[in-house]
Design an enzyme around this catalytic site. Structure first.
Site, PDB file in Angstrom:
ATOM      1  N   LYS A 178      21.556   8.884  20.675  1.00 29.81           N
ATOM      2  CA  LYS A 178      20.912   8.711  19.782  1.00 29.81           C
ATOM      3  C   LYS A 178      21.669   9.120  19.241  1.00 29.81           C
ATOM      4  O   LYS A 178      22.760  10.117  19.518  1.00 29.81           O
ATOM      5  CB  LYS A 178      19.362   9.722  20.116  1.00 29.81           C
ATOM      6  CG  LYS A 178      18.756   9.949  18.969  1.00 29.81           C
ATOM      7  CD  LYS A 178      17.848   8.784  18.384  1.00 29.81           C
ATOM      8  CE  LYS A 178      16.140   9.593  19.013  1.00 29.81           C
ATOM      9  NZ  LYS A 178      15.345   7.781  18.725  1.00 29.81           N
ATOM     10  N   THR A 225      15.730   7.321  24.443  1.00 32.26           N
ATOM     11  CA  THR A 225      16.719   7.577  23.184  1.00 32.26           C
ATOM     12  C   THR A 225      16.056   9.029  22.314  1.00 32.26           C
ATOM     13  O   THR A 225      16.832  10.003  22.097  1.00 32.26           O
ATOM     14  CB  THR A 225      17.235   7.052  22.008  1.00 32.26           C
ATOM     15  OG1 THR A 225      16.110   6.871  21.686  1.00 32.26           O
ATOM     16  CG2 THR A 225      17.546   5.844  23.036  1.00 32.26           C
ATOM     17  N   HIS A 229      47.109   9.506  -3.351  1.00 27.22           N
ATOM     18  CA  HIS A 229      48.022   9.752  -4.489  1.00 27.22           C
ATOM     19  C   HIS A 229      47.845  10.238  -5.920  1.00 27.22           C
ATOM     20  O   HIS A 229      46.557  10.376  -6.377  1.00 27.22           O
ATOM     21  CB  HIS A 229      48.110   8.204  -4.580  1.00 27.22           C
ATOM     22  CG  HIS A 229      48.661   6.902  -3.993  1.00 27.22           C
ATOM     23  ND1 HIS A 229      49.761   7.099  -2.499  1.00 27.22           N
ATOM     24  CD2 HIS A 229      47.491   5.999  -3.391  1.00 27.22           C
ATOM     25  CE1 HIS A 229      49.575   5.962  -1.867  1.00 27.22           C
ATOM     26  NE2 HIS A 229      48.871   5.651  -2.219  1.00 27.22           N
TER      27      HIS A 229
HETATM   28  O1  URC Z   1      54.804   8.712   2.648  1.00 31.30           O
HETATM   29  C1  URC Z   1      54.443   7.292   2.159  1.00 31.30           C
HETATM   30  N1  URC Z   1      54.786   6.165   3.002  1.00 31.30           N
HETATM   31  C2  URC Z   1      54.721   5.767   3.182  1.00 31.30           C
HETATM   32  O2  URC Z   1      54.620   4.457   3.328  1.00 31.30           O
HETATM   33  C3  URC Z   1      54.192   5.255   1.555  1.00 31.30           C
HETATM   34  N2  URC Z   1      53.893   3.848   0.689  1.00 31.30           N
HETATM   35  C4  URC Z   1      54.024   3.857  -0.255  1.00 31.30           C
HETATM   36  O3  URC Z   1      53.226   2.707  -1.452  1.00 31.30           O
HETATM   37  N3  URC Z   1      54.313   5.423  -1.197  1.00 31.30           N
HETATM   38  C5  URC Z   1      54.383   6.306   0.512  1.00 31.30           C
HETATM   39  N4  URC Z   1      54.366   7.458   0.714  1.00 31.30           N
END
Ligand code: URC
Length: 294
Positions: free
Chosen positions: A11, A56, A249
């Protein structure tokens, strides 16, 4: 000619909340529990004979009954209790895997009965038991961290499609998803060792956070290795750490069209795509993992 390969059943994602009342001071444990059983289960697949199959639905009921009967302490103890129960009570079942996630709540002010869902990470564990031994992997996910400096990314390989500028000062952010394997859980013939799961959790979490903050990062890969290494250094009972770190990012916004300098203060926090950096750090003498990661 077809043959039956590996199989298991159970489950998935039973949600159980266990309340403990000490007068007006209540406690809650909020879990998501998934069971998976394996053993002599060929016949149910091949001929439809269900005699070896504990439904289950019964597995789900066991989770609720055990929450009442035994209470819920560290999730690792609850997972092991269930895994051992299914193997010990069902003749056809030789292997149980129980995964538990814990969703944290905090007290709502001074009220003993009122809680706020915490913004903390989700604590996780997976316990295996096969009648001869137990294996436990613990961890966490969604621990979101960010450094506003001390992160570079330079000197990387370049080809005709590379547009990423080198940077010697960037924001580094990730949502940590990590699991660690406990070396010291009972095995065939060994005494029944039960680590202090809560203490190990707090130490591993603190090690991850400190290493993220105090590592001058040349890449997220390097930070990953530093985080895994720190957990091993701080937690003697842990022999292997697996990390999955999305690179959240943060791109500097070009404010020149508005006649403004950026000065490293305004970022576009992109949610996708994201780099995904994954790696394992383990002790040289780590014992065999057995089914721990399955
Ligand atoms: O710390 C990073 N590693 C990467 O492999 C990578 N690739 C990327 O585009 N930015 C980053 N930053």
């Amino acid at each position: 000619m077809a043959v039956l390969g590996p199989n298991r059943y159970g489950k998935a994602e039973t949600r159980v909340v266990r309340v403990t009342r000490h007068g007006d001071a209540h406690r809650i444990k909020d879990l998501t529990v998934s069971t998976a059983l394996a053993g002599d289960l060929a016949e149910v697949h091949l001929s439809g004979d269900n005699s070896a199959v504990l439904p289950t639905d019964s597995q789900k009921n066991t989770i609720f009954a055990f929450a009442k009967r035994h209470g819920v302490g560290a999730i690792e103890d609850f997972a092991l209790l269930l895994a051992r129960h299914f193997v010990d009570s069902q003749p056809a079942i030789h292997h149980a895997r129980v995964a538990v996630e814990e969703h944290a709540w905090e007290r709502n002010g001074a009220f003993g009965h009122s809680f706020v869902r915490s913004g903390r990470e989700v604590r996780t564990c997976v316990a295996h038991h096969d009648g001869t031994g137990s294996w436990v992997v613990s961890g966490l996910r969604d621990l979101v961290v960010l450094n506003t400096t001390d992160s570079e990314f330079r000197g990387f390989a370049k080809d005709e499609y590379t547009t990423l500028p080198e940077t010697s000062d960037r924001v580094l952010a990730t949502a940590v998803d990590v699991s660690w394997r406990h070396a010291d859980v009972s095995r065939d013939g060994s005494p029944d060792v039960s680590p202090d799961w809560d203490k190990a959790y707090e130490k591993a979490r603190a090690a991850l956070l400190t290493a993220f903050a105090d590592t001058y990062s040349l890449s997220l890969q390097q930070t990953l290795y530093a985080m895994g290494t720190r957990v091993l250094a701080e937690c003697p009972g842990i022999c292997e750490v697996r990390l999955s770190l999305p690179n959240r990012h943060h791109f500097l916004v070009d404010l020149a069209p508005f006649g403004l300098p950026n000065d490293g203060e305004v970022f576009f926090a992109a949610d996708r795509p994201y780099g995904l950096i994954e790696g394992t750090v383990l002790r040289e003498d780590a014992p065999d993992a057995g089914p721990a990661w399955e």
